[in-house]
Scaffold this motif. Sequence first.
Motif, short mmCIF file in Angstrom:
data_model
loop_
_atom_site.label_atom_id
_atom_site.label_comp_id
_atom_site.label_asym_id
_atom_site.label_seq_id
_atom_site.Cartn_x
_atom_site.Cartn_y
_atom_site.Cartn_z
N GLU A 3 -11.55 -3.30 -0.47
CA GLU A 3 -11.59 -2.93 -1.89
C GLU A 3 -12.02 -1.47 -2.07
O GLU A 3 -11.51 -0.76 -2.94
N SER A 4 -12.95 -1.01 -1.23
CA SER A 4 -13.39 0.38 -1.34
C SER A 4 -12.29 1.33 -0.92
O SER A 4 -12.13 2.41 -1.51
N LEU A 5 -11.52 0.96 0.10
CA LEU A 5 -10.36 1.78 0.48
C LEU A 5 -9.35 1.82 -0.66
O LEU A 5 -8.82 2.89 -1.00
N ALA A 6 -9.10 0.67 -1.25
CA ALA A 6 -8.11 0.59 -2.34
C ALA A 6 -8.56 1.40 -3.55
O ALA A 6 -7.73 1.98 -4.27
N TYR A 7 -9.85 1.47 -3.80
CA TYR A 7 -10.37 2.25 -4.93
C TYR A 7 -9.94 3.71 -4.84
O TYR A 7 -9.71 4.37 -5.85
N ALA B 281 -5.10 -5.07 -3.18
CA ALA B 281 -4.54 -4.33 -2.05
C ALA B 281 -3.57 -5.24 -1.32
O ALA B 281 -3.65 -6.47 -1.42
N TYR B 282 -2.64 -4.62 -0.60
CA TYR B 282 -1.76 -5.38 0.27
C TYR B 282 -2.36 -5.29 1.67
O TYR B 282 -2.31 -4.24 2.31
N ALA B 283 -2.99 -6.37 2.12
CA ALA B 283 -3.74 -6.37 3.37
C ALA B 283 -3.12 -7.35 4.36
O ALA B 283 -2.94 -8.53 4.03
N VAL B 284 -2.81 -6.87 5.55
CA VAL B 284 -2.14 -7.68 6.56
C VAL B 284 -2.94 -7.63 7.86
O VAL B 284 -3.17 -6.55 8.41
N PRO B 285 -3.40 -8.78 8.38
CA PRO B 285 -4.12 -8.78 9.65
C PRO B 285 -3.17 -8.72 10.84
O PRO B 285 -2.09 -9.32 10.83
#
Length: 245
Positions: A94-98, A130-134
């Motif tokens: 979330e902090s990256l997306a901010y 965010a679009y987050a993919v592991p």
Amino acid sequence: MDLTEATWTDVSELETDLAVLPVGSTEQHGPHAPLGTDVLTARAVADAGVERVDREVVRAPAIPVGIAEEHRQFPGTMWVSPETFRRYVRESIESLAYHGFDRVVVVNGHGGNVDALREVGGRLSRDGTAYAVPFTWFEAVGDHSAEMGHGGPLETALVRHCEPDLVREDRIDEAKAGAADGWGEWVSHANLAYDSAEFTENGVVGDPSDGTERRGEELLELAGDALARLLEAVAERNVPRPDDR
């Protein structure tokens, strides 16, 4: 760009929405491999993938502690609860997306994190944060994946290649002698064991002597190539969720 080494003014000049977040664990890997194996390998693969793409990618600091209570009987192992881990990873993303880095590939080096990372990625992607993919590196190395183990041939090979001074070469025979052939104690497709100490004498699963430096070089090539393909796909994918049917 590595956020650890950048200034905020460096970051303000970036024109990318793509980031990688390495995630690992601090846990036993037998008598021969370092406790930080999962962090070191995740970082190495993240760097290898980023180097292979022709676009700017933000590299976030690695998360060093994961879901690893199954190794608690071995000194030095650290762990957090699944709830704490999910929350920490989610808020890190979330902090990256901010700051606009809202396409994130989580580069994972620890099997115990897999389910939680998929859950976090799904939640962030569905709520639009965010679009987050592991991405778990040892699942993306072709036929080698079948020999994953723990502190076994794959992890030993990659550490030998990336951080050779951290492998205790004089303990390889000891690691092999006390290793289990496979993970767990299985009856009727159910694993009777919850902790690794229940089925492996020294924490190792698999034969670390098969983890040569040359094999580590090949693993890094395979994992780096796979990650690069994923980064390109995440960067280009149409992210909005499907309409209701």
